[in-house]
Motif scaffolding. Structure first.
Motif, mmCIF file in Angstrom:
data_model
loop_
_atom_site.group_PDB
_atom_site.id
_atom_site.type_symbol
_atom_site.label_atom_id
_atom_site.label_comp_id
_atom_site.label_asym_id
_atom_site.label_seq_id
_atom_site.Cartn_x
_atom_site.Cartn_y
_atom_site.Cartn_z
ATOM 1 N N ILE A 166 0.867 -1.173 0.000
ATOM 2 C CA ILE A 166 0.000 0.000 0.000
ATOM 3 C C ILE A 166 0.905 1.224 0.000
ATOM 4 N N TRP A 168 1.237 5.479 -0.904
ATOM 5 C CA TRP A 168 0.349 6.609 -0.617
ATOM 6 C C TRP A 168 0.628 7.785 -1.533
ATOM 7 N N LYS A 177 -4.204 8.906 -0.621
ATOM 8 C CA LYS A 177 -4.938 7.760 -1.157
ATOM 9 C C LYS A 177 -4.031 6.535 -1.082
ATOM 10 N N GLY A 178 -4.575 5.425 -0.574
ATOM 11 C CA GLY A 178 -3.809 4.192 -0.492
ATOM 12 C C GLY A 178 -3.841 3.453 -1.812
ATOM 13 N N VAL A 179 -2.676 3.302 -2.440
ATOM 14 C CA VAL A 179 -2.566 2.674 -3.757
ATOM 15 C C VAL A 179 -2.139 1.221 -3.576
ATOM 16 N N GLU A 313 0.609 5.152 -8.788
ATOM 17 C CA GLU A 313 -0.289 4.116 -9.291
ATOM 18 C C GLU A 313 0.359 3.224 -10.344
ATOM 19 N N CYS A 357 -1.539 -0.334 -10.851
ATOM 20 C CA CYS A 357 -1.999 -0.781 -9.538
ATOM 21 C C CYS A 357 -3.357 -1.473 -9.628
ATOM 22 N N TYR A 360 -7.404 1.366 -5.280
ATOM 23 C CA TYR A 360 -7.161 2.079 -4.036
ATOM 24 C C TYR A 360 -7.822 1.362 -2.865
ATOM 25 N N ASP A 362 -9.873 2.657 -0.914
ATOM 26 C CA ASP A 362 -11.270 3.084 -0.973
ATOM 27 C C ASP A 362 -11.880 2.595 -2.287
ATOM 28 N N GLN A 365 -12.929 5.241 -4.794
ATOM 29 C CA GLN A 365 -11.838 5.855 -5.549
ATOM 30 C C GLN A 365 -11.412 4.954 -6.695
ATOM 31 N N THR A 366 -11.428 3.643 -6.477
ATOM 32 C CA THR A 366 -11.078 2.698 -7.540
ATOM 33 C C THR A 366 -12.080 2.788 -8.686
#
Length: 504
Positions: A166, A168, A177-179, A313, A357, A360, A362, A365-366
């Motif tokens: 993950i 960021w 955002k967690g990638v 990403e 990637c 995310y 979330d 967001q994906t």
């Protein structure tokens, strides 16, 4: 790419890749730092012992482990130990503070958090305790790494397509955002870099940027594919770092546009004397590369310069190659590797391929980031040339790229809105030859308030826990921000046009 490198690039996991390289060239160095040498074989052996120590502490496959460590040999050992266990790693850039780190720990659900203790004047352990981090591990030096008998370890992970990373990125939102990445996506990104730069076993590279950056695994994969070493720099500054570059005979250097400019400035300070006699290539990505900077580096330093395009990403999308023409190297971001699909939709660059990637943390967001055909919407504008090179022309995302690091304008704006002298604020990026872009805050005074100064604004943001690299370097105070007539949105393009090219 050589036959050996091509075969290694098909490794299922990062641990498989390290294991294969360690069997091929166990005695060759892979990382050099402060007189210490870590060979490929030693990296594998010591990382497995650290993995056993972590296992004894309760780290298992799938355990989420955050680490905020500087660019050190110990950091490399820890990350490969976690890769051996199949843990989920969430690296955090060392200069992030409470505001970002607290969000990362909460959003990732990290069960362990590795920190360097006090580093460059900041007590990371105290911050971790303050934030309520679980399983705090202080890794100040090699003696702090857990140790154990590898015989207790389960089999290494075999599926390289599971999410185990993950990273960021701030993007256009006020929180990171967690990638989500896999071992295979990171290997694919590093393979793109290696394929373009075409290093050899005789090269000596350098990592002068945070190892916690997405560029860390990118560069490490290249070292494992081709079997050559890199010098690690915990803190990069010129001319201080030149002695290490020269002592180790570095042939490949760089990192971002800011690095090129710094090397060029050193060269100009000593004309006729190569700053690093062995240097043959500067390479990197991040901030846009002005064509004039490319030509100046080639002309005055006598080395090649290959610039690329990547993001958290997608760690490597396109990369310039030393075999490209001067025109291609100066005006484009290079070509994509085999397997990277680039589609231009209404001027926007969209991507699909193994290096992309998984999305995310979330899910919303994906869903927003990928189009119906599975292409990632980058938010960047550009076009492909007839010979397949990518030219970037702008960005849809409201972000600033300073020294290769992505900064969210909204994050800074949200914090500044709480300043008593600020009625409204717009944060913009302005072109800067050394940094790519600088951070400029345009402030609309609050009614009856005095005029804030840059020092007051930056002190306020520091107190709010904003990272130092995100602090505005320029402040403009106006009576009223320009706004659209309908929704009254601030017209940032007018501000960019107004202040670009003007002195502070």
């Amino acid at each position: 790419m050589s036959d050996t490198a091509h075969a290694l690039s098909t490794s299922r996991t990062l641990w498989d890749l390290l294991d294969a390289r360690a069997r091929l060239t166990p005695g060759r160095p892979v990382f050099l730092q402060d007189g210490r040498v870590l060979t490929f074989g030693a990296l594998r052996e010591r990382a497995e012992r650290v993995a056993a120590g972590l296992h004894a502490l309760g780290v298992r496959p799938g355990t989420v482990v955050a680490w905020q460590l500087p660019t050190r040999l110990e950091t490399v050992l820890l990350t490969f130990a976690l890769a051996r266990l199949g843990a989920v790693q969430t690296p955090v850039i060392p200069f992030h503070r409470d505001h970002e780190v607290g969000f990362v720990l909460r959003a990732s659900g990290a069960e362990f958090f590795a920190v360097p203790g006090t580093w460059r004047g900041h007590d990371h352990t105290a911050m971790a305790r303050r934030l309520g981090a679980r399983g705090v591990l202080e890794v100040g030096d090699a003696r702090d790494l857990p140790d154990g008998d590898p015989a207790v370890l389960p089999a290494p992970p075999s599926d390289g397509t599971e999410v185990r990373w993950i990273y960021w990125t701030s993007g256009t939102t006020s929180t990171p955002k967690g990638v989500l990445h896999t071992d295979r996506s990171l290997i694919a990104g590093g393979s793109c870099l290696a394929h373009a730069l075409r290093p050899t076993a005789a090269d000596v590279g350098s990592i002068a940027f945070p190892y916690a950056h997405i560029g860390g695994p990118d560069y490490t994969v290249m070292l494992l594919l081709y079997g050559f070493p890199a010098v690690l720099f915990e803190h990069f500054a010129l001319p201080e770092a030149l002695a290490e570059y020269r002592a180790h005979g570095v042939t490949l250097a760089g990192g971002s546009t800011a690095f090129y400019a710094m090397f060029l400035a050193e060269q100009r300070a000593r004309p006729g004397e190569p700053v690093v006699p062995t240097l043959r290539l500067l390479a990197g990505g991040g901030a846009p590369k002005p064509p004039e900077l490319y030509h100046a580096v080639v002309r005055e330093m006598g080395v090649a310069l290959a610039h690329g395009y990547g993001m958290t990403e997608v760690p490597m999308i396109t990369m310039g190659s030393p075999d490209d023409s001067h025109e291609q190297l100066a005006t484009t971001e290079g070509r994509p590797p085999e397997g990277m699909e680039i589609r231009i939709v209404d001027g926007e660059v969209r991507l699909r391929g193994e290096a992309v990637c998984r999305g995310y943390l979330d899910p919303a967001q994906t869903a927003e980031a990928f189009d119906p055909d599975g292409f990632l919407r980058t938010g960047d504008l550009g076009h492909l040339t007839d010979d397949g090179h990518l030219v970037l022309t702008g960005r849809l995302k409201d972000v600033i790229i300073r020294k290769g690091e992505t900064i969210s304008a909204k994050e800074i704006e949200d914090l500044l809105h709480a300043h008593p002298a600020v009625g409204d604020v717009a944060v913009i990026g302005l072109p800067d030859s050394g940094r790519g872009e600088l951070v400029c805050a345009v402030v609309e005074r609050a009614p009856g308030a005095g005029t804030p100064t840059l020092g007051e604004v930056t002190a306020f943001l520091r107190a709010e826990g904003l990272s130092v690299h995100k602090l505005p370097e320029r402040l403009e105070v106006v009576d009223a921000l320009p706004r659209g007539r309908t929704l009254r949105k601030v017209l940032k393009y007018e501000l960019r046009e107004r202040y670009a090219g003007t002195s502070a």
